[in-house]
Design a protein around this motif. Sequence first.
Motif, PDB file in Angstrom:
ATOM      1  N   PRO A  42      68.726  27.046  38.977  1.00  0.00           N
ATOM      2  CA  PRO A  42      68.235  28.280  39.613  1.00  0.00           C
ATOM      3  C   PRO A  42      67.811  27.945  41.044  1.00  0.00           C
ATOM      4  O   PRO A  42      66.677  27.553  41.280  1.00  0.00           O
ATOM      5  N   LEU A  43      68.734  28.103  41.986  1.00  0.00           N
ATOM      6  CA  LEU A  43      68.533  27.600  43.345  1.00  0.00           C
ATOM      7  C   LEU A  43      67.343  28.216  44.060  1.00  0.00           C
ATOM      8  O   LEU A  43      66.773  27.607  44.956  1.00  0.00           O
ATOM      9  N   ILE A  44      66.985  29.426  43.636  1.00  0.00           N
ATOM     10  CA  ILE A  44      65.896  30.089  44.356  1.00  0.00           C
ATOM     11  C   ILE A  44      64.587  29.325  44.159  1.00  0.00           C
ATOM     12  O   ILE A  44      63.666  29.440  44.955  1.00  0.00           O
ATOM     13  N   ALA A  45      64.549  28.485  43.112  1.00  0.00           N
ATOM     14  CA  ALA A  45      63.360  27.662  42.900  1.00  0.00           C
ATOM     15  C   ALA A  45      63.132  26.709  44.070  1.00  0.00           C
ATOM     16  O   ALA A  45      62.017  26.229  44.276  1.00  0.00           O
ATOM     17  N   MET A 105      72.174  38.494  46.712  1.00  0.00           N
ATOM     18  CA  MET A 105      70.995  38.115  45.925  1.00  0.00           C
ATOM     19  C   MET A 105      70.080  37.232  46.775  1.00  0.00           C
ATOM     20  O   MET A 105      68.861  37.432  46.810  1.00  0.00           O
ATOM     21  N   VAL A 152      68.234  39.322  49.447  1.00  0.00           N
ATOM     22  CA  VAL A 152      67.186  40.192  48.900  1.00  0.00           C
ATOM     23  C   VAL A 152      65.997  39.375  48.408  1.00  0.00           C
ATOM     24  O   VAL A 152      64.838  39.660  48.732  1.00  0.00           O
ATOM     25  N   VAL A 153      66.269  38.320  47.632  1.00  0.00           N
ATOM     26  CA  VAL A 153      65.164  37.539  47.076  1.00  0.00           C
ATOM     27  C   VAL A 153      64.423  36.800  48.184  1.00  0.00           C
ATOM     28  O   VAL A 153      63.183  36.756  48.194  1.00  0.00           O
ATOM     29  N   LEU A 159      62.198  39.200  49.674  1.00  0.00           N
ATOM     30  CA  LEU A 159      61.101  39.589  48.775  1.00  0.00           C
ATOM     31  C   LEU A 159      59.920  38.656  48.979  1.00  0.00           C
ATOM     32  O   LEU A 159      58.765  39.069  48.970  1.00  0.00           O
ATOM     33  N   PHE A 160      60.249  37.364  49.125  1.00  0.00           N
ATOM     34  CA  PHE A 160      59.181  36.369  49.148  1.00  0.00           C
ATOM     35  C   PHE A 160      58.485  36.283  50.491  1.00  0.00           C
ATOM     36  O   PHE A 160      57.287  36.113  50.559  1.00  0.00           O
ATOM     37  N   LEU A 217      67.636  40.894  40.875  1.00  0.00           N
ATOM     38  CA  LEU A 217      66.257  40.513  41.213  1.00  0.00           C
ATOM     39  C   LEU A 217      65.615  41.485  42.193  1.00  0.00           C
ATOM     40  O   LEU A 217      64.404  41.468  42.389  1.00  0.00           O
ATOM     41  N   LEU A 248      67.060  32.150  35.834  1.00  0.00           N
ATOM     42  CA  LEU A 248      66.753  32.467  37.222  1.00  0.00           C
ATOM     43  C   LEU A 248      65.739  33.610  37.290  1.00  0.00           C
ATOM     44  O   LEU A 248      64.760  33.539  38.043  1.00  0.00           O
ATOM     45  N   VAL A 262      62.134  32.435  36.347  1.00  0.00           N
ATOM     46  CA  VAL A 262      61.518  31.571  37.356  1.00  0.00           C
ATOM     47  C   VAL A 262      61.168  32.365  38.620  1.00  0.00           C
ATOM     48  O   VAL A 262      60.057  32.266  39.142  1.00  0.00           O
ATOM     49  N   VAL A 263      62.120  33.170  39.077  1.00  0.00           N
ATOM     50  CA  VAL A 263      61.863  33.910  40.313  1.00  0.00           C
ATOM     51  C   VAL A 263      60.756  34.931  40.102  1.00  0.00           C
ATOM     52  O   VAL A 263      59.889  35.117  40.964  1.00  0.00           O
ATOM     53  N   MET A 297      57.635  33.174  40.256  1.00  0.00           N
ATOM     54  CA  MET A 297      57.337  32.772  41.632  1.00  0.00           C
ATOM     55  C   MET A 297      56.822  33.954  42.429  1.00  0.00           C
ATOM     56  O   MET A 297      55.999  33.801  43.328  1.00  0.00           O
ATOM     57  N   TYR A 298      57.321  35.134  42.092  1.00  0.00           N
ATOM     58  CA  TYR A 298      56.969  36.317  42.872  1.00  0.00           C
ATOM     59  C   TYR A 298      55.513  36.710  42.627  1.00  0.00           C
ATOM     60  O   TYR A 298      54.700  36.741  43.552  1.00  0.00           O
TER      61      TYR A 298
END
Lengths: 247, 253, 283
Positions: free
Chosen positions: A98-101, A184, A187-188, A191-192, B109, B193, B196-197, B200-201
């Motif tokens: 899960p690369l977003i990690a 994705m 957007v993510v 979001l952060f 997401l 995913l 986890v995301v 994290m959010y």
Amino acid sequence: MLLGIVSFAAILLVWESVVRLGWANPFFISQPSAIADSLSRAARSGELWNNLEVSLREFAIGYGASVVVGILAGALAGRFRIVEYVVDPFLWFLYSAPLIAFYPIFVLWFGLGVPTVIAITFLLSVTQIAANTLRGIQSVNPGLLRAARSFGASERDLLWKVVLPASVPMVIAGLRLGIGRALMGVVVGELFGATAGLGFSIAYYGALLKTTDMIASVVVIVVLGVLCTQALSAVEARFDSWRTGPG
Amino acid sequence: MPIPSSKYRVLVSTIAVLVFLGIWEIAPRAGMVDPTFTSQPSRVFAASLVIVPSGDFLHDVSVSLSEFAIGFALAVGFGVPLGLLLGRFPVLRYLLDPPIMAIYATPHLALLPIFIVWLGIGMQSKIAVAFVGGVIPILVNSMAGVRGVERSWVTAARSFCAREWDVFVKVILPASLPGVVMGIRLGVSRAVLGVVVAEMYQSQAGVGNKIMLYGSEFRTDYLLFNVLLVSVFGFTATWAVRALEEKLWTAGK
Amino acid sequence: METRIVLEPAMLQNQGSAAASHIRVEGLTVAYQKPKAAGTLIAVSSANLDIARGTFVTIVGPSGCGKSSLLLAIAGLVQPAGGRVLVNGQPVSGPGRDRAVVFQDFALMPWRTVLDNVRFGLELQRWSGEDLTARARRYVELVGLKGFEHYHPHQLSGGMQQRVGIARALAVDPEILLLDEPFGSLDAQTRDEMGSELLAIWEQNKKTALFVTHGIDEAIFLADQIVVMARNPGRISEIITVDLPRPRTIETMDSELFIEYRRHIRACLMGKVEQSCTQERRF
């Protein structure tokens, strides 16, 4: 196509009437008319265009870089076995992790904001494009290679006249899947941590509990996703007719 | 023509990974990069020795795992039957296909903040994200699995006086299994995913929560341990389903 | 009925000078590595063959007898494990301009049009001094595909696709035409038509042709000489000279002589003519 319109119209109608009839709380699910209102307001104030521009620019840079790097890396790995074996473990790791990690690390490296969003976008789509390019090159029909050799083709000829054109359909499929992943990422990433963009506006209105404005931004993203995917599918269909398929 | 053995392949891949780890370890020592930004394999390993025995870790892992398990189980329980149904009945499919495709093309997401508004920052919103992430590929591929069933197989079954139910159980179900399992594989990684995301959010606990926490504290080694943990989990889960998939394909061929 | 089969021994042992034959195969052995290092598979075992310039030779045999391997070795696409192939007295080390191959699976580039597929070989052989497209167009017309120049292979029937394959091979003006079960995936009627047309084209300039097939009728109909192969290991079991008059038509297949050849080859393929192995036969 017609059924699609009917189906969407039905969903909107049910959604609107459920709220109007007081069966559902508009605070949670809003209603289509309010969302349309919010969209037109955002369009008039320029907020919508501003967000769209920021997101699209991040998308273009991140995705553009991943197209170049992904195709190049995939082609090298497909051409030289040793490159494939070297790249393979990393590609597989990046593909299934899960690369977003990795997001917080990117923040450490690039700071909050646009560069981090671009990095996430790039990383998410590049693996897909590289993996597909590699697979495309590997699955070139050996019969075609043999035919070219029978006419005395050199290694260069094989690459330019057989291998590359034959792997075009797989590469384009990778580009299509990559678009979804890049979107994705944008957007993510937003979001952060961002100060503008579609993802940012979802997070922003979410924090203010403004469901209507939040869903309006989601709708824009849905439309964007559908448009991009449709566009690439159309390109794909042009090549599909002579697609040899894997194996 | 010498065909390189798989031994050669494993060797080259292993060396590549070792070289990568080596550079990662040596570069900060040699002062080429700041270890705050990159950490080092040895530090990540040391961090694991601190993190794993702590009670916090167990709690986080169990929260994340149960969010994943519940969300994913719901996705399978809902996605497979609906997908099979939509594959079998064209009218339903024509009606629901456009919205499903629209959701499929959307980064799921993006819905995260909405789920938080609806369900709060606890486990429910994570379960919802895992569910939405998992259910769409499962549904779409199950549907495709049914549609990929050869008409002639159904005709053959009918020629032996099979009833609709027999056709479904004895032909459609087994024949569409590869599609279903492929959907499950794609669903697994999207669900992981999602969990986890989402953590994290905004969350109170979980591995994703810790990733964000350590990130804000610049604890790169702790952060990387958690990231690796999630990656290994995602990798293993996907690999396991892929193994199952290959078994099914060889059985089917 | 009188038997027309006369044994003429020692024809194959004829050690005429290599230069006399256009293609000469000497003690050729072709081996493949089995997957997972399970040893080697002998596809062709020490085969000897002489083919004179301008003859049409067919190779017939059951699947797995190495007939395609023999052809691919002559094409230079497969490296022999033993023995050698000579063309015009020169050892073959790889593909060459003097030979062109027509493949069973057509092997057309799916992204190229009919015309560009025929151009393909010309491009690879770096033809110059002539408009390649014009030359390609002439060969497209030769195989009866005028009007289909800009179609893609997937828009054509199998028979038409193989016409493109034949045009591609003829366009580079090879001395030797190698055809590896070219009509193997076509239906029976198309196959007969294609056979007649191939012969008609061949009659125009009588290039040396080597044609692999598993169809007995096809093998007789086309050939000046038939090479019969057997398997385990793949080897040449008999070489038959066909004395049917040319030009041949579909009616040729009904002639008594034709039927006699067919009966003999069938018996030979079923292993009932043991004594004739590696002997040349004449009818």
